[in-house]
Design an enzyme around this catalytic site. Sequence first.
Site, PDB file in Angstrom:
ATOM      1  N   ARG A 261      49.060  54.632  45.562  1.00 51.20           N
ATOM      2  CA  ARG A 261      49.752  53.932  44.468  1.00 51.20           C
ATOM      3  C   ARG A 261      51.248  53.779  44.722  1.00 51.20           C
ATOM      4  O   ARG A 261      51.879  52.909  44.131  1.00 51.20           O
ATOM      5  CB  ARG A 261      49.449  54.618  43.124  1.00 51.20           C
ATOM      6  CG  ARG A 261      48.006  54.382  42.669  1.00 51.20           C
ATOM      7  CD  ARG A 261      47.704  55.037  41.334  1.00 51.20           C
ATOM      8  NE  ARG A 261      47.844  56.477  41.355  1.00 51.20           N
ATOM      9  CZ  ARG A 261      46.924  57.326  41.784  1.00 51.20           C
ATOM     10  NH1 ARG A 261      45.763  56.881  42.207  1.00 51.20           N
ATOM     11  NH2 ARG A 261      47.140  58.625  41.776  1.00 51.20           N
TER      12      ARG A 261
ATOM     13  N   GLU B  54      48.176  68.666  43.302  1.00 47.16           N
ATOM     14  CA  GLU B  54      47.845  69.192  41.973  1.00 47.16           C
ATOM     15  C   GLU B  54      46.340  69.472  41.935  1.00 47.16           C
ATOM     16  O   GLU B  54      45.873  70.414  41.324  1.00 47.16           O
ATOM     17  CB  GLU B  54      48.239  68.179  40.888  1.00 47.16           C
ATOM     18  CG  GLU B  54      48.107  68.718  39.478  1.00 47.16           C
ATOM     19  CD  GLU B  54      48.404  67.671  38.413  1.00 47.16           C
ATOM     20  OE1 GLU B  54      48.647  66.503  38.751  1.00 47.16           O
ATOM     21  OE2 GLU B  54      48.358  68.045  37.228  1.00 47.16           O
TER      22      GLU B  54
HETATM   23  P1  AMP Z   1      51.968  66.135  43.612  1.00 49.52           P
HETATM   24  O1  AMP Z   1      51.898  66.206  45.090  1.00 49.52           O
HETATM   25  O2  AMP Z   1      51.334  67.303  42.931  1.00 49.52           O
HETATM   26  O3  AMP Z   1      53.375  65.864  43.117  1.00 49.52           O
HETATM   27  O4  AMP Z   1      51.065  64.913  43.175  1.00 49.52           O
HETATM   28  C1  AMP Z   1      51.519  63.621  43.271  1.00 49.52           C
HETATM   29  C2  AMP Z   1      50.508  62.703  43.888  1.00 49.52           C
HETATM   30  O5  AMP Z   1      49.213  62.886  43.341  1.00 49.52           O
HETATM   31  C3  AMP Z   1      50.892  61.287  43.613  1.00 49.52           C
HETATM   32  O6  AMP Z   1      50.633  60.541  44.805  1.00 49.52           O
HETATM   33  C4  AMP Z   1      50.008  60.857  42.478  1.00 49.52           C
HETATM   34  O7  AMP Z   1      49.488  59.578  42.728  1.00 49.52           O
HETATM   35  C5  AMP Z   1      48.906  61.885  42.395  1.00 49.52           C
HETATM   36  N1  AMP Z   1      48.823  62.571  41.101  1.00 49.52           N
HETATM   37  C6  AMP Z   1      49.013  63.887  40.875  1.00 49.52           C
HETATM   38  N2  AMP Z   1      48.828  64.209  39.606  1.00 49.52           N
HETATM   39  C7  AMP Z   1      48.532  63.056  38.982  1.00 49.52           C
HETATM   40  C8  AMP Z   1      48.247  62.724  37.608  1.00 49.52           C
HETATM   41  N3  AMP Z   1      48.223  63.662  36.650  1.00 49.52           N
HETATM   42  N4  AMP Z   1      47.996  61.439  37.322  1.00 49.52           N
HETATM   43  C9  AMP Z   1      48.009  60.489  38.290  1.00 49.52           C
HETATM   44  N5  AMP Z   1      48.268  60.736  39.578  1.00 49.52           N
HETATM   45  C10 AMP Z   1      48.525  62.008  39.929  1.00 49.52           C
END
Ligand code: AMP
Length: 171
Positions: free
Chosen positions: A58, A95
Site C-alpha cells: 500500500r 504487528e
Molecule cells: P508496522 O511494521 O507494525 O509499523 O506495520 C506497518 C505495516 O503493516 C504497514 O505496511 C501497514 O500496511 C501494515 N499494517 C500494520 N498494522 C496495520 C493496521 N492496523 N491496519 C492496516 N495496515 C496495517
Amino acid sequence: MNLKDLIRDVPDFPEPGILFKDITPLLKAPAAFRYVIDRFADHYRNRPVDVILGIEARGFLFAAPLALQLGKPLVPVRKKGKLPFTTHSVEYALEYGEAAVEVHTDAVAPGERVLLVDDVLATGGTLAAGAQLIEAVGGQVAGLAVLIELVDLHGRDLLGSHDLLSLVQYP
Ligand code: AMP
C-alpha cells in the site's frame, strides 16, 4: 477534508485482535486521494529529498503519485523474493507475523536522500527495516511519511530521530 470518514475499521483482520485500517474508501474518492498526495507534496517540496521510496504494497499507492508530483525517482521496497535484480534484505517483526523486505542494490546512489512512504505506521518495524535498507545501500533517510499513525503502538519510538510525517492519527 475529514480523512477519517474515508478510512474503514475492519476488526480482526488479518488476525484476531488486529483492527485493520482499510484505505480503499479513500482511494475511491479522487478529491481525498488528491488531497493526501498534495499534503505530502507540500510538506516535502522544499525539503532535501532525492528519491521517493514506496513500501509494498500500500505504500506504492502513495509513493508513486508523490514521486510524479515532486518529479523525483521512485524506488520500490518489496517483500522477500519479488525483486529480480541483486538485493539487500532486512528481516523484521510485524504487528502481525514476521517478514523480510528487500531493495535493489542499485536502487539508491551513495549519499542520496530518501523519503520512505507507507500507508500505516503501527509498531514501526516496517519503516525501521526500510530505513536500515536505505542505509545498507549507502543512502540517507530524509524522512518517513505515512497516511495513518497508530499512536498507541509507539512506532515513532523505533524510528529514532528520523523526521516522521503522519496525516491522520488514531485513536
Ligand atoms: P508496522 O511494521 O507494525 O509499523 O506495520 C506497518 C505495516 O503493516 C504497514 O505496511 C501497514 O500496511 C501494515 N499494517 C500494520 N498494522 C496495520 C493496521 N492496523 N491496519 C492496516 N495496515 C496495517
